[in-house]
Write an enzyme that holds these catalytic residues in place. Structure first.
Site: not given
Ligand code: PAF
Length: 282
Positions: A30, A36-37, A61, A186
């Site tokens: 997103m 982490g990404h 979501q 995030s």
């Protein structure tokens, strides 16, 4: 690197690449990309010929009253990261081409979606499962890369992939943490300096559980109550849940078993954070 906003166009482009027998790795996001990404993208880069990243803040979501509008959107910066990490395609759809007028189809992964985070986020995993199913149909990757930080999400998506025979391999990579233990998310961007230091209670509670288990404690109720005590010392930290569950059915356990998942969600001020650990031994 190509930016493609149109689902039909990216499907056509990727189908051509697929015919050349190239391996396609896919990282759905997103946006508001962090290390982490990056670890997912780097792994996808190593293991595939072509890497596709999607950036889409998926409205279905977010429940009413959640942070859909405020969710950090830094698309330009994210695109720069993708370029530097050697991504081949960034799929950047907008709401209208993912959910055009009349859109009516949703996927519900029963049993796994209503517990843990599903209790305070009703409908959240229905939105996640739906958008990931759509993304898999659009991108048609060989391998899907997910992060362990969202353990319940990874379990639900793996279940959906199995149940609905999606021809994709799911790889779940370890949570990336900052030096002091805070799991990257995030949503950490919402924390002020003081809240950020309170947020360390999540990883501290998990480390406490691991220590208790390695010292021989097997009673889940006792472990959870020690984790609660530790967290409740901070007035700003409000526990949403702490649970010790089996990693397939997400059923609460009385006794520690190999592979069990210890997961928690805690609100620090207005920011709801999650974290988890998997217990290898028993
Ligand atoms: O983990 C996320 O960022 C999202 O839930 C996902 C998997 C990209 C679906 O919108």
């Amino acid at each position: 690197m190509k930016l493609i906003p149109d689902p039909e166009k990216i499907s056509v482009v990727i189908e051509k690449i697929r015919q050349l027998k190239k391996r396609i790795g896919f990282v759905p996001t997103m946006g508001a990309l962090h290390s982490g990404h990056f670890s997912l993208i780097n792994r996808a880069r190593k293991e595939n010929d072509i890497v596709v990243v999607s950036i889409f803040v998926n409205p279905t979501q977010f429940s009413k009253g959640e942070d859909f509008k405020e969710y950090p959107r830094r698309f330009k910066k994210d695109i720069g990261f993708c370029r530097r990490l050697g991504v081949d395609f960034v799929f950047l759809p907008d709401r209208n081409n993912m959910y055009p007028e009349g859109y009516s189809t949703f996927i519900n992964v029963d049993n796994l979606s209503d517990c843990l985070c599903g209790v305070s986020r009703p409908g959240h995993f229905r939105g996640v499962a739906t958008v990931v199913a759509k993304l898999l149909n659009i991108v048609h990757p060989d391998t899907l890369y997910l992060g362990q930080k969202d353990a319940q999400q990874a379990i639900i998506i793996s279940r959906m992939v199995k149940d609905l025979n999606f021809p994709v391999k799911v790889k779940v990579l370890p949570t990336v943490r900052q030096g002091d233990g805070l799991a990257l998310s995030s949503r950490n961007a919402y924390l002020n300096k003081q809240e950020r230091s309170v947020a360390l209670v999540l990883s501290k509670a998990l480390r406490l559980a691991e220590t208790l288990i390695s010292n021989g404690q097997r009673n889940c109720g006792r472990i959870i109550s020690r984790m609660k005590q530790l967290i409740e010392r901070n007035k700003q930290a409000k526990i949403d849940y702490i649970a010790i569950v089996d990693p397939e059915q997400l059923k609460e356990l009385k006794k520690i078993a190999p592979g069990c998942l210890i997961a928690l969600a805690v609100k620090i001020g207005k920011v709801r954070l999650i974290d988890n650990t998997v217990i290898g031994c028993a």
